[in-house]
Design an enzyme around this catalytic site. Structure first.
Site, PDB file in Angstrom:
ATOM      1  N   GLU A 157       0.835  -1.209   0.000  1.00 18.77           N
ATOM      2  CA  GLU A 157       0.000   0.000   0.000  1.00 18.77           C
ATOM      3  C   GLU A 157       0.868   1.257   0.000  1.00 18.77           C
ATOM      4  O   GLU A 157       0.569   2.234  -0.687  1.00 18.77           O
ATOM      5  CB  GLU A 157      -0.933  -0.002   1.214  1.00 18.77           C
ATOM      6  CG  GLU A 157      -1.902   1.178   1.197  1.00 18.77           C
ATOM      7  CD  GLU A 157      -2.896   1.146   2.347  1.00 18.77           C
ATOM      8  OE1 GLU A 157      -3.543   2.170   2.586  1.00 18.77           O
ATOM      9  OE2 GLU A 157      -3.013   0.084   2.999  1.00 18.77           O
ATOM     10  N   SER A 189      34.038  16.902  19.991  1.00 16.62           N
ATOM     11  CA  SER A 189      34.111  15.500  20.398  1.00 16.62           C
ATOM     12  C   SER A 189      33.970  15.444  21.915  1.00 16.62           C
ATOM     13  O   SER A 189      34.021  16.469  22.591  1.00 16.62           O
ATOM     14  CB  SER A 189      35.436  14.889  19.955  1.00 16.62           C
ATOM     15  OG  SER A 189      36.515  15.633  20.485  1.00 16.62           O
ATOM     16  N   GLU A 232      22.567   8.338  27.607  1.00 20.34           N
ATOM     17  CA  GLU A 232      22.052   7.923  26.303  1.00 20.34           C
ATOM     18  C   GLU A 232      22.985   6.883  25.692  1.00 20.34           C
ATOM     19  O   GLU A 232      24.192   6.908  25.942  1.00 20.34           O
ATOM     20  CB  GLU A 232      21.950   9.119  25.353  1.00 20.34           C
ATOM     21  CG  GLU A 232      21.105  10.259  25.878  1.00 20.34           C
ATOM     22  CD  GLU A 232      21.359  11.538  25.098  1.00 20.34           C
ATOM     23  OE1 GLU A 232      20.912  11.613  23.939  1.00 20.34           O
ATOM     24  OE2 GLU A 232      22.009  12.454  25.633  1.00 20.34           O
ATOM     25  N   LYS A 241      25.377   5.397  23.016  1.00 24.29           N
ATOM     26  CA  LYS A 241      26.290   6.025  22.049  1.00 24.29           C
ATOM     27  C   LYS A 241      26.216   5.225  20.742  1.00 24.29           C
ATOM     28  O   LYS A 241      26.829   4.172  20.613  1.00 24.29           O
ATOM     29  CB  LYS A 241      27.715   6.053  22.602  1.00 24.29           C
ATOM     30  CG  LYS A 241      28.697   6.816  21.729  1.00 24.29           C
ATOM     31  CD  LYS A 241      30.064   6.918  22.425  1.00 24.29           C
ATOM     32  CE  LYS A 241      31.038   7.686  21.566  1.00 24.29           C
ATOM     33  NZ  LYS A 241      31.360   6.975  20.315  1.00 24.29           N
ATOM     34  N   LYS A 278      25.598  13.177  30.190  1.00 27.20           N
ATOM     35  CA  LYS A 278      25.600  14.642  30.141  1.00 27.20           C
ATOM     36  C   LYS A 278      24.942  15.218  31.388  1.00 27.20           C
ATOM     37  O   LYS A 278      24.017  14.623  31.943  1.00 27.20           O
ATOM     38  CB  LYS A 278      24.822  15.141  28.915  1.00 27.20           C
ATOM     39  CG  LYS A 278      25.349  14.656  27.584  1.00 27.20           C
ATOM     40  CD  LYS A 278      24.417  15.062  26.451  1.00 27.20           C
ATOM     41  CE  LYS A 278      24.905  14.507  25.121  1.00 27.20           C
ATOM     42  NZ  LYS A 278      23.938  14.738  24.034  1.00 27.20           N
ATOM     43  N   CYS A 285      64.129   8.345   0.163  1.00 29.59           N
ATOM     44  CA  CYS A 285      63.408   7.070   0.277  1.00 29.59           C
ATOM     45  C   CYS A 285      61.997   7.230  -0.297  1.00 29.59           C
ATOM     46  O   CYS A 285      61.225   8.075   0.172  1.00 29.59           O
ATOM     47  CB  CYS A 285      63.323   6.641   1.743  1.00 29.59           C
ATOM     48  SG  CYS A 285      62.303   5.173   2.023  1.00 29.59           S
TER      49      CYS A 285
END
Length: 669
Positions: free
Chosen positions: A36, A83, A114, A116, A287, A428
């Site tokens: 549908e 971060s 929460e 992660k 947090k 090198c």
């Protein structure tokens, strides 16, 4: 069908399909069959094709994928996507709790925990309720515009339930079942499979063809509200509730905790439940819930002080070491790497692991053919922890490091106080190639489209041997390389040309001077302002700069006391590469007596002369702090056009309010 009837039916179908999408992808509670849903979608696509004047940017039909892109444009985030600091054990969590309480004088603290999500961090921008732009996190300051691909993710609303202007941030991910199905298809087609769902999500979102992303069945959890106009939300948990009301998909497994003991219990609970989820998580984010306390705690240069990420313990597995391969880095260090029988660890198929250096191989008595314990955590490179001696058969081979460089045959040396063997041959080829890869990398010259694969092709074709050679590349040369067409070659030539305008610190970091990282490169650039001035600096002048030590100073002087380097700099000048510092001289501004020094400022409404982002930078450069909400600790509110509810908050807290003209007068003193 008349135009009026067609328009009405198109609107009905859009509302219907948006409801179906929300029920299925956000509430996880579908109300109709796939058949549908598909029938309604095909009817909408047909009507929009027949009536293009009624097409809308937020139509659910857009989710099937649009025009193929040439390149991802850069996007500067309005506020940095920082971060998080890491915690690896209970002690780290308790230390975090102690720091938080010390930072706010032991006020009552409530945490929100929460899951992660192990995916790709993105930001979503909405204007008056319509999705207008999405971007990757990138380096936290600058990301890539991936709007068209994000529109294919049905968990992301194209229109919100309110006409609000905001920025939401979250994690795009690939469900485990979708990952398994995708890899099965790739195997059947003889293609390389993805190592884990995170790589699959990132690879899908960064496809230039949105139709590919549309087929990958990606999803997204929104975890934060970064910028919202005319609305003050006192806590992070309430902002998540608000995001859910707007139509976003938020993770239902969050929990508020009154004590660190409750936080630790939540971490332990999800460490056990983790395997039963249909998406990968690699830890827990904790947090401070109260936004005013978050602002009081503030941030460091890299991460907020009010949040931390608990990383689940590293996973260890046993596999067989089948060989040892050597690689030569850009500084000449020769590093041994273990070749392993493929094994899954921490959600990734691992075939190689770090052995660090010769001393470690001897210390652990690692031999070819041994069964070894391999450890991996998150993005950390897998490493060999120890040997399973009980599994030895006597057929294992001892390994001895070579005496000569595997790339150029020069004799290897071990410098004083170093454990690594090093090739000191400046010609090198392996060092030159690795140096070129570093030069074009994100934190250095940041040349879009020039990664390891292309650098290797250019190097093997003998088109480049020095950094300056990059600026002589032509489109015709690029067209000779595999996978290069007219558009990609033109784009890369333009990206190389654009890199000439970079500020000095990027060039300095790209040169790969020993001991000079990105932070030190910026310090030198800001202090000396030009490359010429830095080249002439003495060791004593360098050591006099804050945070510059003797080793680094000696390394910089030695680097520029080289005729080849001076010739390279001359070539840069001839090609028009910028060698001056373009950034704000924070040190100078901090010496200026400024009204903003030590003040907390809130910007609201539309500023006509300069954007809020630019105003924020100038206030911070003058020693001030810019926050997103008005509280009793706010010193000043700068109000532009349509300032809204923050003016009422300023009046409530008796905070001084300036218009833009008054603000500019103070800035220009």
């Amino acid at each position: 069908m008349s135009k009026e009837i067609a328009k009405k039916r198109i609107e009905e179908l859009r509302d219907l399909l948006n409801t179906f999408n929300y029920q299925y992808h956000v509430l996880d509670n579908p109300s109709v069959s796939d058949a549908e849903y598909d029938r309604n979608m095909q009817e909408l696509i047909k009507l929009e094709a027949e009536n293009p004047e009624f097409m809308s940017e937020d139509s659910p039909s857009i989710r099937v994928g649009g025009t193929v892109l040439d390149i991802f444009e850069k996007v500067t985030h309005k506020s940095p996507m920082l971060s998080l600091g890491n915690a690896f054990n209970e002690g780290d969590l308790r230390d975090f709790d102690r720091r938080v309480r010390q930072g706010i004088d032991d006020a009552n603290v409530r945490y929100i925990c929460e899951l992660k999500i192990d995916g790709l961090a993105v930001s979503l921008h909405y204007e008056k309720g319509r999705f207008i732009q999405g971007a990757t996190r990138g380096d936290g300051v600058t990301g890539e515009d991936i709007t068209q691909n994000l529109k294919t993710i049905k968990a992301i609303p194209l229109r919100l339930n309110e006409e609000v202007t905001l920025e939401a941030r979250g994690e795009a991910y690939m469900p485990k079942r979708s990952f398994v199905k995708l890899n099965e298809e790739k195997e059947q087609n003889g293609e390389d499979v993805f190592a884990n769902p995170r790589n699959a999500a990132a690879g899908s979102i960064r496809q230039l063809d949105p139709k590919i992303a549309a087929k990958r069945n990606l999803s997204m959890f929104v975890y934060g509200l970064a910028n919202v106009e005319e609305k003050t939300i006192p806590s992070h948990s309430e902002s998540l509730d608000y995001l859910g009301e707007l139509g976003f998909k938020t993770n239902p497994n969050r929990r508020t905790c009154e004590t660190i003991e409750e936080v630790i219990a939540y971490v332990e609970e999800w460490q056990e439940k983790r395997p039963h989820l249909d998406y990968e998580i690699d830890g827990i984010v904790i947090k401070v819930d109260d936004v005013a306390l978050q602002e009081s705690l503030g941030t460091t240069a890299k991460s907020p002080r009010w949040a931390i990420a608990y990383k689940f313990p590293a996973e260890e597995v046993v596999t067989r070491l089948t060989g040892i391969e050597l690689s030569v880095g850009r500084t000449g260090v020769v590093t041994p790497t273990a070749e392993l029988e493929p094994v899954r660890v921490a959600g990734t198929i691992v075939r190689r692991a770090s052995l660090h250096n010769e001393d470690l191989i001897r210390e652990k008595d690692i031999r070819i053919g041994d069964y070894v314990v391999v450890k991996k955590a998150g993005d950390i490179i897998p490493e060999v922890i120890n040997v399973i001696f009980d599994k030895r058969t006597g057929g294992e081979e001892e390994y001895h490091m070579p005496t000569h460089c595997p790339a150029c045959e020069s004799e290897l040396v071990r410098l004083e106080e170093e454990v690594a063997l090093r090739c000191i041959n400046p010609t090198c080829p392996a060092q030159i190639r690795e140096g070129l890869i570093h030069f074009v990398s994100r934190n250095a010259m940041n040349i879009d489209g020039l990664g390891e694969r292309v650098i290797t092709q250019l190097f093997d074709a003998d088109y480049i041997r020095t950094f300056a050679d990059l600026y002589s590349l032509t489109k015709e040369q690029l067209l000779q390389l595999e996978r290069f067409g007219e558009k990609s070659a033109t784009n890369l030539v333009q990206a190389i040309e654009n890199s000439k305008e970079n500020s000095l610190e990027r060039l300095l970091f790209g040169l790969g001077i020993r001991h000079v990282g990105a932070k030190a490169a910026r310090t030198f650039a800001e202090h000396f302002e030009t490359m010429d001035a830095l080249v002439k600096a003495t060791e004593e002048e360098l050591k006099a700069i804050n945070e510059i030590g003797e080793k680094m100073a000696q390394s910089v002087v030695a680097y520029f006391d080289n005729e080849d380097v001076l010739e390279l700099l001359q070539q840069f000048k001839e090609y028009g590469v910028n060698m001056t510092y373009k950034g704000i001289k924070i040190a100078d501004l901090q010496n200026v007596e400024s009204y903003f020094a030590g003040k907390t400022v809130v910007l609201t409404g539309k500023l006509e002369v300069m954007g809020r982002s630019e105003a924020k930078k100038k206030i911070e450069a003058l020693g001030g702090k810019v926050t997103g909400s008005v509280s009793k600790s706010t010193d000043l509110v700068v109000a532009g056009e349509a300032a809204g509810s923050k003016l009422a908050q300023a009046e409530k807290h008796n905070v001084e309010v300036w218009n833009e003209e008054r603000f500019l007068q103070e800035l220009n003193k």
